[in-house]
Scaffold this motif. Structure first.
Motif, PDB file in Angstrom:
ATOM      1  N   SER A  22       0.828  -1.207   0.000  1.00 45.32           N
ATOM      2  CA  SER A  22       0.000   0.000   0.000  1.00 45.32           C
ATOM      3  C   SER A  22       0.865   1.260   0.000  1.00 45.32           C
ATOM      4  O   SER A  22       0.533   2.251  -0.648  1.00 45.32           O
ATOM      5  CB  SER A  22      -0.930   0.004   1.212  1.00 45.32           C
ATOM      6  N   SER A  23       1.995   1.226   0.713  1.00 37.36           N
ATOM      7  CA  SER A  23       2.880   2.392   0.716  1.00 37.36           C
ATOM      8  C   SER A  23       3.529   2.595  -0.647  1.00 37.36           C
ATOM      9  O   SER A  23       3.707   3.732  -1.092  1.00 37.36           O
ATOM     10  CB  SER A  23       3.950   2.225   1.799  1.00 37.36           C
ATOM     11  N   ARG A  24       3.873   1.499  -1.298  1.00 37.63           N
ATOM     12  CA  ARG A  24       4.435   1.624  -2.654  1.00 37.63           C
ATOM     13  C   ARG A  24       3.406   2.186  -3.614  1.00 37.63           C
ATOM     14  O   ARG A  24       3.722   3.019  -4.471  1.00 37.63           O
ATOM     15  CB  ARG A  24       4.926   0.265  -3.135  1.00 37.63           C
ATOM     16  N   PHE A  25       2.153   1.721  -3.489  1.00 39.92           N
ATOM     17  CA  PHE A  25       1.096   2.215  -4.362  1.00 39.92           C
ATOM     18  C   PHE A  25       0.843   3.696  -4.120  1.00 39.92           C
ATOM     19  O   PHE A  25       0.633   4.468  -5.055  1.00 39.92           O
ATOM     20  CB  PHE A  25      -0.182   1.410  -4.128  1.00 39.92           C
ATOM     21  N   ALA A  26       0.882   4.086  -2.836  1.00 40.09           N
ATOM     22  CA  ALA A  26       0.694   5.504  -2.514  1.00 40.09           C
ATOM     23  C   ALA A  26       1.832   6.345  -3.081  1.00 40.09           C
ATOM     24  O   ALA A  26       1.618   7.454  -3.577  1.00 40.09           O
ATOM     25  CB  ALA A  26       0.603   5.677  -0.996  1.00 40.09           C
ATOM     26  N   GLY A  27       3.053   5.809  -3.001  1.00 41.43           N
ATOM     27  CA  GLY A  27       4.183   6.520  -3.583  1.00 41.43           C
ATOM     28  C   GLY A  27       4.054   6.646  -5.085  1.00 41.43           C
ATOM     29  O   GLY A  27       4.393   7.692  -5.667  1.00 41.43           O
ATOM     30  N   PHE A  28       3.553   5.592  -5.737  1.00 41.19           N
ATOM     31  CA  PHE A  28       3.356   5.639  -7.189  1.00 41.19           C
ATOM     32  C   PHE A  28       2.316   6.687  -7.560  1.00 41.19           C
ATOM     33  O   PHE A  28       2.495   7.443  -8.522  1.00 41.19           O
ATOM     34  CB  PHE A  28       2.928   4.271  -7.694  1.00 41.19           C
TER      35      PHE A  28
END
Length: 283
Positions: free
Chosen positions: A3-9
């Protein structure tokens, strides 16, 4: 973690979209179009090097002219930035150091089209520069000459890009360990020797980065060669605009663009290769 990677993307997605739409897509399209020649009689387009052959045959002198102009400008910018940065670092008269620090940045905030118009007025035969020289008694009106040619292009490029390179170079010089400078003074080295033998080798990576960026900018400027010089040969950007506006020939214009990409890419490759030899750290 996902989820943090998706938010960063999602955070960088708008910037990536702008880069893709405004830069990557036009670059890819122009690169492909440079190798495409429309078939006659409504047939299918064909892959060919004809656009490059046309560009080299018609504008070979302009390509060489561009390389020479940008090369001379880059050398003068490098020398000027080293001298200005060196005086800001080693200068003993604090008043002149403050005045120079305040003045050299001014062209940094002036657009190229404004700089070109200013230089067109300043460098003309009856322009401000010659007018001042005549009023000062240094020249007579018959002795004045204009610089609205290749010399004017170089002067404009140097005047416009020198503050940018100097800002980076002076910052790198200010960040150096002063003990090396003091050691040079202790053994009797003069300011020029300290500058070119002690300071410049240490800030060379920063200088090269600034020059590479300046070269890319100068290669892409259209307003300066158009407004300063109407002579031939001229710079690649002028011929690109000419092919599009006069002949609607995007193929040859894109071929000239690819050639300019190759020139700037070769300069960047030299810089990256030097960085790899120094341990994989270009900057």
């Amino acid at each position: 973690m996902n989820s943090s990677r998706f938010a960063g993307f999602l955070l960088v997605l708008p910037a990536l979209t702008v880069i893709g739409v405004m830069f990557i897509y036009p670059l890819s399209y122009s690169f492909v179009d440079a190798f495409i020649v429309p078939a006659k009689d409504g047939g299918a387009a064909q892959f060919s090097l004809q656009n490059f052959a046309t560009a080299l045959s018609l504008y070979g002198d302009d390509i060489l002219f561009t390389i020479v102009i940008v090369g001379i400008s880059a050398c003068l910018i490098a020398l000027g930035s080293i001298l200005i940065g060196g005086y800001l670092t080693l200068g003993e008269n604090r008043f002149f150091v403050r005045v120079l620090a305040a003045l050299y940045r001014w062209p940094l905030f002036i657009p190229f089209i404004v700089a070109a118009q200013c230089m067109r007025t300043f460098l003309a035969k009856n322009g401000l520069m010659n007018g001042v020289l005549v009023e000062a008694g240094i020249l007579t009106p018959l002795q004045t000459i204009g610089f609205l040619d290749w010399r004017g292009i170089i002067i404009t490029f140097v005047w416009k890009q020198l503050p940018f390179v100097t800002l980076l170079v002076a910052g790198a010089m200010a960040a150096l360990d002063r003990s090396t400078i003091d050691a040079g003074r202790d053994v009797g080295a003069g300011r020029l020797r300290i500058l070119f033998q002690i300071i410049v080798p240490q800030i060379m990576p920063t200088l090269i980065v600034a020059l590479v960026l300046s070269i890319v900018i100068m290669m892409s400027v259209l307003s300066v060669p158009v407004m300063i010089s109407g002579h031939s040969p001229t710079m690649i950007t002028v011929e690109m605009a000419f092919r599009v506006n006069s002949y609607n020939d995007y193929g040859t214009a894109n071929a000239l663009g690819v050639i300019s990409y190759c020139i700037t890419g070769a300069i960047a490759w030299v810089y990256l290769r030097r960085g790899v030899k120094q341990g994989g750290k270009p900057v």
